[in-house]
Design a protein around this motif. Structure first.
Motif, PDB file in Angstrom:
ATOM      1  N   SER A   2       0.824  -1.213   0.000  1.00 56.31           N
ATOM      2  CA  SER A   2       0.000   0.000   0.000  1.00 56.31           C
ATOM      3  C   SER A   2       0.857   1.262   0.000  1.00 56.31           C
ATOM      4  O   SER A   2       0.482   2.271  -0.614  1.00 56.31           O
ATOM      5  N   ILE A   3       2.019   1.224   0.652  1.00 54.12           N
ATOM      6  CA  ILE A   3       2.892   2.401   0.656  1.00 54.12           C
ATOM      7  C   ILE A   3       3.467   2.638  -0.742  1.00 54.12           C
ATOM      8  O   ILE A   3       3.551   3.777  -1.209  1.00 54.12           O
ATOM      9  N   ILE A  10       0.991   9.487  -5.673  1.00 51.87           N
ATOM     10  CA  ILE A  10       1.435  10.864  -5.412  1.00 51.87           C
ATOM     11  C   ILE A  10       2.438  11.319  -6.472  1.00 51.87           C
ATOM     12  O   ILE A  10       2.279  12.372  -7.087  1.00 51.87           O
ATOM     13  N   PHE A  11       3.479  10.525  -6.688  1.00 53.32           N
ATOM     14  CA  PHE A  11       4.543  10.930  -7.606  1.00 53.32           C
ATOM     15  C   PHE A  11       4.035  11.051  -9.042  1.00 53.32           C
ATOM     16  O   PHE A  11       4.232  12.074  -9.706  1.00 53.32           O
ATOM     17  N   LEU A  12       3.380   9.998  -9.521  1.00 53.05           N
ATOM     18  CA  LEU A  12       2.891  10.048 -10.902  1.00 53.05           C
ATOM     19  C   LEU A  12       1.695  10.991 -11.033  1.00 53.05           C
ATOM     20  O   LEU A  12       1.496  11.589 -12.083  1.00 53.05           O
ATOM     21  N   THR A  42       7.984  20.294  -6.203  1.00 49.27           N
ATOM     22  CA  THR A  42       9.162  19.514  -5.811  1.00 49.27           C
ATOM     23  C   THR A  42       8.931  18.792  -4.489  1.00 49.27           C
ATOM     24  O   THR A  42       9.266  17.613  -4.355  1.00 49.27           O
ATOM     25  N   LEU A  43       8.355  19.477  -3.517  1.00 48.92           N
ATOM     26  CA  LEU A  43       8.082  18.866  -2.220  1.00 48.92           C
ATOM     27  C   LEU A  43       7.156  17.664  -2.356  1.00 48.92           C
ATOM     28  O   LEU A  43       7.442  16.579  -1.821  1.00 48.92           O
ATOM     29  N   VAL A  44       6.055  17.823  -3.073  1.00 44.16           N
ATOM     30  CA  VAL A  44       5.115  16.715  -3.259  1.00 44.16           C
ATOM     31  C   VAL A  44       5.785  15.578  -4.031  1.00 44.16           C
ATOM     32  O   VAL A  44       5.613  14.396  -3.697  1.00 44.16           O
ATOM     33  N   GLY A  48       6.356  11.719  -2.695  1.00 48.24           N
ATOM     34  CA  GLY A  48       5.946  10.555  -3.480  1.00 48.24           C
ATOM     35  C   GLY A  48       7.105   9.625  -3.773  1.00 48.24           C
ATOM     36  O   GLY A  48       6.987   8.402  -3.635  1.00 48.24           O
ATOM     37  N   PHE A  49       8.245  10.196  -4.150  1.00 48.60           N
ATOM     38  CA  PHE A  49       9.424   9.377  -4.455  1.00 48.60           C
ATOM     39  C   PHE A  49       9.914   8.622  -3.223  1.00 48.60           C
ATOM     40  O   PHE A  49      10.246   7.437  -3.303  1.00 48.60           O
TER      41      PHE A  49
END
Length: 192
Positions: A2-3, A10-12, A42-44, A48-49
């Protein structure tokens, strides 16, 4: 798992704003200003990364085998990844023929990287990670090329100097990553 999925969303997701919410993105950019928008973006992206990395590591501890690829595909993936590094370099080196022809060589590089890894790996977490990146890159490449055609975007003509620089940078970056960094960062020796 799930993580990993949350990190991918989030990232994509943030990297898909031009795909799904271009108008909203443009309004936020105008409202916040370029630097604040880039900082938030960048923060988001980094959150996500980080979740992708953490989730992938956790998922590897409870691996679920979906298929067993032939050993030859694992070795072929080194070639796919080499091509991907060259394409990513082409996104940043000015006046090269790859950028002039395709407009978005980084997205092509992500597609080649993801496809090669799907051929070479067979665990559920691998299919989630590389499959998600492949689908994202295919969709964004199509939309980006369509937007370029609608806007009449023409990329600068390529030169031999630009092409040589792309090849040197791409091959050198690939060699450093394949021979040293992949094992250190990912825990897998791609050359074994």
């Amino acid at each position: 798992m799930s993580i990993l999925i949350l990190g991918l969303l989030i990232f994509l997701g943030v990297h898909s704003l031009r795909l799904f919410a271009d108008g909203w993105r443009n309004r936020q950019l105008a409202r916040l200003g370029e630097w604040r928008w880039k900082g938030l973006y960048t923060l988001v992206s980094l959150i996500g990364f980080a979740l992708i990395c953490w989730g992938f590591g956790l998922a590897r501890q409870h691996a679920v085998l979906l298929y067993v690829p032939p050993l030859a595909l694992r070795h072929a993936n080194a070639l796919f990844t080499l091509v991907a590094f060259v394409l990513v370099a082409a996104a940043y080196v000015p006046r090269n023929h790859l950028k002039a022809k395709f407009g978005h060589p980084m997205l092509l590089g992500v597609k080649v990287w993801a496809f090669g890894h799907l051929l070479a790996t067979g665990m559920l977490h691998d299919v989630l990670l590389f499959g998600a990146f492949l689908l994202w890159a295919v969709a964004l490449f199509i939309v980006s090329r369509r937007r370029d055609r609608a806007a009449g975007t023409v990329y600068p003509a390529g030169t031999l100097q630009g092409d040589v620089l792309v090849a040197v940078i791409g091959i050198a970056a690939w060699a450093v990553f394949a021979l040293w960094l992949h094992l250190w960062l990912i825990g897998v020796n791609p050359m074994a």
